[in-house]
Design a protein around this motif. Structure first.
Motif, short mmCIF file in Angstrom:
data_model
loop_
_atom_site.label_atom_id
_atom_site.label_comp_id
_atom_site.label_asym_id
_atom_site.label_seq_id
_atom_site.Cartn_x
_atom_site.Cartn_y
_atom_site.Cartn_z
N ASP A 118 0.78 -1.10 -0.04
CA ASP A 118 0.07 0.03 0.09
C ASP A 118 0.92 1.16 -0.12
OD1 ASP A 118 -1.97 -1.93 0.09
OD2 ASP A 118 -2.30 -1.50 2.47
N THR A 147 -8.89 6.07 -3.34
CA THR A 147 -7.99 4.89 -3.18
C THR A 147 -8.18 4.17 -4.51
OG1 THR A 147 -8.45 4.81 -0.74
CG2 THR A 147 -7.74 2.77 -1.92
N TYR A 148 -6.93 3.71 -5.13
CA TYR A 148 -7.08 2.93 -6.37
C TYR A 148 -6.38 1.63 -6.17
CZ TYR A 148 -7.70 7.81 -7.74
OH TYR A 148 -8.11 9.27 -8.10
N THR A 149 -6.97 0.71 -6.78
CA THR A 149 -6.43 -0.64 -7.00
C THR A 149 -5.56 -0.79 -8.39
OG1 THR A 149 -8.30 -1.45 -8.01
CG2 THR A 149 -8.27 -1.76 -5.67
N ASP A 164 -8.30 -0.06 -11.13
CA ASP A 164 -8.82 1.43 -11.05
C ASP A 164 -7.92 2.09 -11.92
OD1 ASP A 164 -10.97 0.88 -9.25
OD2 ASP A 164 -9.85 1.36 -7.43
N ASP A 204 -0.15 -5.72 -10.27
CA ASP A 204 -1.20 -5.82 -9.64
C ASP A 204 -0.34 -6.83 -8.49
OD1 ASP A 204 -3.28 -6.16 -8.05
OD2 ASP A 204 -4.64 -6.71 -9.56
N LYS A 262 -2.60 -1.08 -2.70
CA LYS A 262 -3.63 0.20 -3.24
C LYS A 262 -2.91 1.26 -3.06
CE LYS A 262 -5.59 0.79 1.31
NZ LYS A 262 -5.09 -0.53 1.89
#
Length: 218
Positions: free
Chosen positions: A119, A136-138, A141, A154, A158
């Motif tokens: 994170d 908040t971005y994954t 996203d 990935d 996040k």
């Protein structure tokens, strides 16, 4: 490189061979820009696959980071200090959560890469002229707003813009890579001594901006 480093004027560290790893366990402080680059400013020579591991507590550094063409890793939760980070066609791959709610992350170039297996939190994040809205971005996203699979890896982490994440514990440094400076000593204002370990047969160069002289050994 261990000990203490104080950045009192804009400075740079660059690689002079491909596939090199530099481990910085030194405590970095100061208020001037520090550039980590794959390209020598003297030679305009682009190299590949450089890695810098930031292992020290750099909480006293406020000068800013400019990281170009390399992968930067961080095991210390204060690895970047209280400094903004600019990535220029470079990779950000921290080994623990990165909580920097007062600092900015600037992404420049089409070859930038964010490894989201931890994170991360910043005050602001920009990519060129695009300013990320707070949130908040994954990885999904980021792919949805124009990143490609080459730009974001990935790993379940996040990216938080305008918030905070749990910094978590510091990690123990991993074993040294193929190149490590073990000591640096100043004899005068014009002469220093470096001691390093490296793979057999490796050749490295130290270049200075004061007069452009090059000292090289193998």
């Amino acid at each position: 490189l261990s000990g203490d480093i104080k950045v009192v004027e804009p400075s740079f560290i660059f690689f002079d061979q491909n596939n090199a790893t530099l481990e910085l366990s030194a405590a970095i402080s100061g208020d001037q820009l520090l550039s980590l680059s794959q390209t020598s400013p003297f030679r305009g020579k682009g190299l590949e696959n450089g890695i810098v591991n930031l292992l020290g507590n750099n909480g006293g550094f406020i000068g800013g980071w400019e990281i170009q063409g390399i992968t930067v890793k961080a095991a210390s939760k204060n690895a970047f200090g209280a400094s903004d980070i600019t990535l220029i066609d470079a990779t950000l791959d921290p080994d623990s959560n990165l909580n920097m709610p007062g600092q900015d992350l600037n992404l420049v170039g089409s070859l930038i890469q964010i490894v989201l297996d931890q994170d991360m939190a910043f005050a602001t994040v920009s990519a060129g002229d695009f300013q990320f809205p707070e949130g908040t971005y994954t990885a999904d996203d980021l792919l949805g707003i124009g990143f490609t699979e080459d730009n974001v890896i990935d790993g379940g982490g996040k990216l938080v813009v305008g918030g905070e994440v749990d910094a978590g514990p510091d990690l123990e440094p991993e074993p040294a890579g193929d190149f490590r400076i073990t000591s640096i000593e100043a004899f005068s204002v014009t002469k220093i001594q470096l001691v390093w370990t490296s793979v057999a047969g490796g050749t490295y160069a130290v270049e200075t901006s004061a007069d452009g002289e090059i000292w090289q050994d193998s």
